[in-house]
Design an enzyme around this catalytic site. Structure first.
Site, PDB file in Angstrom:
ATOM      1  N   SER A 170       8.047 -22.149  -9.186  1.00 55.23           N
ATOM      2  CA  SER A 170       7.145 -22.580 -10.260  1.00 55.23           C
ATOM      3  C   SER A 170       6.944 -24.102 -10.191  1.00 55.23           C
ATOM      4  CB  SER A 170       7.704 -22.112 -11.608  1.00 55.23           C
ATOM      5  OG  SER A 170       6.713 -22.146 -12.603  1.00 55.23           O
ATOM      6  N   HIS A 197       6.921 -13.408 -13.318  1.00 54.36           N
ATOM      7  CA  HIS A 197       7.056 -14.790 -12.882  1.00 54.36           C
ATOM      8  C   HIS A 197       8.455 -15.106 -12.376  1.00 54.36           C
ATOM      9  CE1 HIS A 197       5.887 -18.930 -12.496  1.00 54.36           C
ATOM     10  NE2 HIS A 197       6.847 -19.346 -13.302  1.00 54.36           N
TER      11      HIS A 197
END
Length: 253
Positions: free
Chosen positions: A94, A228
């Site tokens: 990320s 995610h």
């Protein structure tokens, strides 16, 4: 390695390739503790500890990406100079993907030894993202986004004492992402492997492929089941993908 900036969670540094891991927004070095144990024992797996969290919580976190990258690159360059023969790779998840990428770019501009491979997880290339004003988010917005993305540390959001400790780092990281400005430059010479979850609300496979234009060294995309934070649920598969990439480059060196 520098005990201020880097953490090693295995009992000893192996003599194999080194993997330097960069955490997500609000994350700390311990995010990669289980991954370090899942990788082959002869790998040297270290994680970056950003200021403002865990044992560095008394330090002010960076609120802009550029000075964070400069600080990490400076410390990493010192370590590389002390161990020139060991091949290394960078792995970021990320926000960590962006920090790892910009660190690799800065090392290249300084004509320092670059990584043999860059692994970018849970994020598309920086020039492919529409600008999101994360720096304008208030605490409620930040926490809502953290809840939306999920992860393994959701319980912290319900504990006021823990929340008080982690919010400054979260605010700072979101601020750094919101004020980040992409600047074009030379593509990396190192190959890039992008890794994503197939149901990640933050990045699609098409967006992940945008990393291909940022390297002249080859590109690969690996898609795993999950959202995610797929990497915590698919630890064995992720470790296998990283091992394959690291050993391929080490054999070619």
């Amino acid at each position: 390695m520098n005990s201020t900036w880097f953490r090693r969670f295995t009992t000893a540094a192996g003599d194999g390739p080194r993997l330097v891991c960069f955490p997500h927004a609000g994350g700390s070095a311990t995010a990669f503790k289980d991954l370090a144990h899942a990788l082959p024992a002869h790998f040297d797996v270290v994680s970056v500890q950003y200021p403002g969290r865990q044992d560095r919580y008394r330090e002010e976190p960076f609120t802009a990406l550029a000075p964070l990258v400069e600080a990490v690159a400076r410390e990493l360059a010192r370590e590389l100079a002390a161990d020139r023969e060991r091949p290394y790779a960078l792995f970021g998840h990320s926000m960590g993907s962006l920090v790892a990428f910009e660190t690799a770019r800065l090392l290249a501009r300084q004509q320092l030894p670059g990584p043999q491979r860059l692994f970018v997880s849970g994020r598309g290339a920086p020039d492919a993202h529409g600008h999101i004003p994360y720096h304008l988010y208030d605490d409620a917005d930040v926490l809502a986004d953290v809840r939306r993305l999920g992860g393994t540390d959701q319980s912290m959001l319900e504990d006021p004492d823990v929340l008080e400790l982690v919010l400054p780092a979260l605010r700072a990281d979101y601020g750094a992402l919101g004020t980040y400005s992409w600047r074009p430059g030379e593509p990396l010479a190192a190959p890039v492997t992008a890794l994503i979850g197939d149901s990640d609300p933050m990045v699609t496979a098409q967006e992940a492929r945008t990393w291909e234009r940022h390297t002249t060294g080859g590109f690969g995309l690996k898609v795993f089941p999950g959202g995610h934070f797929y990497l915590f649920d698919q630890l064995g598969q992720v470790a296998a993908a990283l091992t394959e990439g690291l050993l391929t480059e080490a054999a070619a060196a």
